[in-house]
Scaffold this active site. Structure first.
Site, PDB file in Angstrom:
ATOM      1  N   GLY A 174       0.862  -1.193   0.000  1.00  0.00           N
ATOM      2  CA  GLY A 174       0.000   0.000   0.000  1.00  0.00           C
ATOM      3  C   GLY A 174       0.890   1.231   0.000  1.00  0.00           C
ATOM      4  O   GLY A 174       2.019   1.188  -0.492  1.00  0.00           O
ATOM      5  N   ARG A 175       0.380   2.306   0.591  1.00  0.00           N
ATOM      6  CA  ARG A 175       1.140   3.570   0.569  1.00  0.00           C
ATOM      7  C   ARG A 175       2.501   3.426   1.240  1.00  0.00           C
ATOM      8  O   ARG A 175       3.524   3.831   0.710  1.00  0.00           O
ATOM      9  CB  ARG A 175       0.376   4.668   1.301  1.00  0.00           C
ATOM     10  CG  ARG A 175      -0.930   5.030   0.709  1.00  0.00           C
ATOM     11  CD  ARG A 175      -1.589   6.092   1.568  1.00  0.00           C
ATOM     12  NE  ARG A 175      -3.001   6.207   1.279  1.00  0.00           N
ATOM     13  CZ  ARG A 175      -3.942   5.465   1.843  1.00  0.00           C
ATOM     14  NH1 ARG A 175      -3.627   4.563   2.752  1.00  0.00           N
ATOM     15  NH2 ARG A 175      -5.204   5.608   1.511  1.00  0.00           N
ATOM     16  N   ILE A 176       2.508   2.865   2.452  1.00  0.00           N
ATOM     17  CA  ILE A 176       3.764   2.809   3.215  1.00  0.00           C
ATOM     18  C   ILE A 176       4.716   1.785   2.591  1.00  0.00           C
ATOM     19  O   ILE A 176       5.907   2.054   2.418  1.00  0.00           O
ATOM     20  CB  ILE A 176       3.490   2.532   4.706  1.00  0.00           C
ATOM     21  CG1 ILE A 176       2.643   3.663   5.299  1.00  0.00           C
ATOM     22  CG2 ILE A 176       4.803   2.378   5.480  1.00  0.00           C
ATOM     23  CD1 ILE A 176       2.130   3.436   6.716  1.00  0.00           C
ATOM     24  N   SER A 200       1.089  -8.790  -2.516  1.00  0.00           N
ATOM     25  CA  SER A 200      -0.037  -7.919  -2.214  1.00  0.00           C
ATOM     26  C   SER A 200      -1.258  -8.462  -2.947  1.00  0.00           C
ATOM     27  O   SER A 200      -1.126  -9.224  -3.911  1.00  0.00           O
ATOM     28  CB  SER A 200       0.316  -6.517  -2.726  1.00  0.00           C
ATOM     29  OG  SER A 200      -0.783  -5.674  -2.641  1.00  0.00           O
ATOM     30  N   THR A 245       6.603  -2.570  11.047  1.00  0.00           N
ATOM     31  CA  THR A 245       6.233  -1.215  11.498  1.00  0.00           C
ATOM     32  C   THR A 245       4.712  -1.043  11.446  1.00  0.00           C
ATOM     33  O   THR A 245       4.219   0.088  11.501  1.00  0.00           O
ATOM     34  CB  THR A 245       6.891  -0.132  10.601  1.00  0.00           C
ATOM     35  OG1 THR A 245       6.621  -0.457   9.239  1.00  0.00           O
ATOM     36  CG2 THR A 245       8.368  -0.028  10.825  1.00  0.00           C
ATOM     37  N   SER A 246       3.984  -2.153  11.316  1.00  0.00           N
ATOM     38  CA  SER A 246       2.526  -2.042  11.123  1.00  0.00           C
ATOM     39  C   SER A 246       1.752  -2.253  12.417  1.00  0.00           C
ATOM     40  O   SER A 246       1.380  -1.293  13.085  1.00  0.00           O
ATOM     41  CB  SER A 246       2.076  -3.031  10.052  1.00  0.00           C
ATOM     42  OG  SER A 246       2.749  -2.763   8.852  1.00  0.00           O
ATOM     43  N   ARG A 247       1.533  -3.508  12.795  1.00  0.00           N
ATOM     44  CA  ARG A 247       0.863  -3.830  14.056  1.00  0.00           C
ATOM     45  C   ARG A 247       1.488  -5.113  14.610  1.00  0.00           C
ATOM     46  O   ARG A 247       1.775  -6.053  13.854  1.00  0.00           O
ATOM     47  CB  ARG A 247      -0.634  -4.072  13.847  1.00  0.00           C
ATOM     48  CG  ARG A 247      -1.465  -2.822  13.617  1.00  0.00           C
ATOM     49  CD  ARG A 247      -1.551  -1.935  14.857  1.00  0.00           C
ATOM     50  NE  ARG A 247      -2.370  -0.748  14.649  1.00  0.00           N
ATOM     51  CZ  ARG A 247      -1.908   0.432  14.220  1.00  0.00           C
ATOM     52  NH1 ARG A 247      -0.619   0.601  13.948  1.00  0.00           N
ATOM     53  NH2 ARG A 247      -2.729   1.450  14.079  1.00  0.00           N
ATOM     54  N   GLU A 261       1.213  -4.089  23.358  1.00  0.00           N
ATOM     55  CA  GLU A 261       1.888  -2.816  23.681  1.00  0.00           C
ATOM     56  C   GLU A 261       1.185  -2.149  24.860  1.00  0.00           C
ATOM     57  O   GLU A 261      -0.043  -2.184  24.921  1.00  0.00           O
ATOM     58  CB  GLU A 261       1.816  -1.877  22.470  1.00  0.00           C
ATOM     59  CG  GLU A 261       2.762  -2.264  21.373  1.00  0.00           C
ATOM     60  CD  GLU A 261       2.562  -1.417  20.120  1.00  0.00           C
ATOM     61  OE1 GLU A 261       2.096  -0.263  20.218  1.00  0.00           O
ATOM     62  OE2 GLU A 261       2.856  -1.924  19.036  1.00  0.00           O
ATOM     63  N   HIS A 267       6.710   2.034  19.209  1.00  0.00           N
ATOM     64  CA  HIS A 267       5.700   2.459  18.230  1.00  0.00           C
ATOM     65  C   HIS A 267       5.912   3.929  17.798  1.00  0.00           C
ATOM     66  O   HIS A 267       5.072   4.800  18.072  1.00  0.00           O
ATOM     67  CB  HIS A 267       4.285   2.265  18.825  1.00  0.00           C
ATOM     68  CG  HIS A 267       3.221   2.119  17.772  1.00  0.00           C
ATOM     69  ND1 HIS A 267       2.132   1.297  17.907  1.00  0.00           N
ATOM     70  CD2 HIS A 267       3.060   2.714  16.556  1.00  0.00           C
ATOM     71  CE1 HIS A 267       1.348   1.389  16.841  1.00  0.00           C
ATOM     72  NE2 HIS A 267       1.898   2.242  15.999  1.00  0.00           N
ATOM     73  N   GLY A 324       6.607   4.943  14.536  1.00  0.00           N
ATOM     74  CA  GLY A 324       6.482   5.111  13.073  1.00  0.00           C
ATOM     75  C   GLY A 324       6.086   6.504  12.642  1.00  0.00           C
ATOM     76  O   GLY A 324       6.712   7.105  11.774  1.00  0.00           O
TER      77      GLY A 324
HETATM   78  C1  DGY Z   1      -1.021   4.410  12.701  1.00  0.00           C
HETATM   79  O1  DGY Z   1      -1.327   5.523  12.280  1.00  0.00           O
HETATM   80  O2  DGY Z   1      -1.714   3.420  12.489  1.00  0.00           O
HETATM   81  C2  DGY Z   1       0.255   4.296  13.469  1.00  0.00           C
HETATM   82  O3  DGY Z   1       0.432   3.051  13.983  1.00  0.00           O
HETATM   83  C3  DGY Z   1       0.342   5.350  14.533  1.00  0.00           C
HETATM   84  O4  DGY Z   1       0.543   6.521  13.916  1.00  0.00           O
END
Ligand code: DGY
Length: 317
Positions: A154-156, A175, A234-236, A265, A283, A285
């Site tokens: 996606g975007r990131i 994807s 870096t997502s969840r 978390e 967290h 990001g």
């Molecule tokens: C999000 O936006 O989902 C990040 O985890 C926190 O900014």
């Protein structure tokens, strides 16, 4: 009309709220809003701005008497029961785009930090263990000609691919959709997940968390990974089965693991902290002034728009 914010956002949020002439209040403490207070506050609000530490589930939504919009101060919205909110005719919005660069920068930072053992090196120096330069002290891995596998383009994921391209890294991705921009700009190739796992030197996860992606990186997928990859998330946190991650870390499967997010978390599994090749952040990001201001502006504008009878800017569809 009353807006409630579950936390203190950057000042741009309050400037916009003041200008809107709408009534608002917010949770002023630094600690997360207690559940009881949240249930009480949402009862009489017309619009809610919430942060990702709040679970906006059926109970919270049922406590809303007249709320028209839930504006999440995050791009991920796994903390909100979107289906139930929609059933109750409440609009849900998130904050896409404004944090893409910030999060992609952080993913690349994790990549560099882990590929070059930078934290270990720094700790070694602080511990006064650096006695002399040695030819094989903390030998890292160059990114040039290595393969980066992006899961969820996606975007990131796309922004991470573009940055990695500058290092001469080969990009593959998995994807649901073909990503023409990523392919055109980086020469990336869309591959099966099996192909990605077995051919990537670095795997970076960029999926939204939902019931289909919970523990997406599970035991079976870790087994399919080639020996010694770097894994970045870096997502969840719940995208990775941490129990299996620890099992494979014990078997020395990974060169390194870089996590900006983790299960439960802020309570990090102490087992994870035992590994020198695991680098974990709290967290961060989207933790840049640019991104957080953008998120605040977007979240508040979404609420103001809806309460003034205009369409939301970034509805979750
Ligand atoms: C999000 O936006 O989902 C990040 O985890 C926190 O900014």
């Amino acid at each position: 009309m009353k807006i409630y914010l579950t936390g203190k956002l950057p000042s741009i949020a309050f400037e916009l709220l003041d200008r809107s002439k709408l009534d608002y209040d917010y949770h002023k403490k630094d600690t997360p809003i207690p559940r009881k207070k949240l249930l009480k506050e949402v009862h009489n609000c017309d619009g809610l701005v919430c942060i990702l530490t709040e679970k906006i589930d059926k109970e919270v939504i049922d406590s809303m008497d007249r709320c028209k919009i839930i504006a999440n101060y995050a791009v991920g919205y796994d903390n909100i029961d979107v289906k139930y909110a929609k059933k109750k005719k409440i609009i849900v919005t998130n904050t896409p785009d404004v944090l893409t660069d910030s999060t992609a920068d952080l993913a690349i930072s994790l990549l560099l930090v882990t590929a070059r053992s930078l934290i270990e090196g720094s700790e070694y120096l602080r511990a006064r263990e650096f006695k002399t330069w040695k030819p094989e002290l903390f030998l890292g891995m160059e990114l040039k000609n290595k393969t980066l596998g992006i899961i969820g383009a996606g975007r990131i994921g796309t922004a991470v691919g573009m940055r990695a391209k500058a290092f001469g890294t080969k990009i593959i991705y998995h994807s649901n959709h073909r990503n023409n921009k990523l392919e055109k700009k980086t020469g990336a190739e869309k591959v099966s997940i099996q192909n990605l796992l077995s051919n990537s030197d670095i795997i970076s996860v960029h999926l939204p968390l939902n019931k289909n992606t919970y523990h997406y990186i599970d035991d079976r997928k870790m087994k399919l990974m080639r020996r010694n990859p770097i894994l970045i998330n870096t997502s969840r946190g719940d995208l990775i089965d941490e129990k299996s991650l620890i099992k494979y870390l014990k078997k020395n499967k990974f060169r390194a693991v870089g996590l900006d997010v983790f299960k439960n978390e802020p309570h990090v599994n102490p087992e994870l902290l035992k590994f020198k090749n695991v680098f974990i952040l709290p967290h961060l990001g989207s933790a840049t002034s640019e991104a957080r201001n953008g998120m605040a502006e977007l979240a508040v504008k979404n609420v103001i728009n809806v309460l003034k009878g205009k369409p939301p800017l970034t509805p979750v569809v």
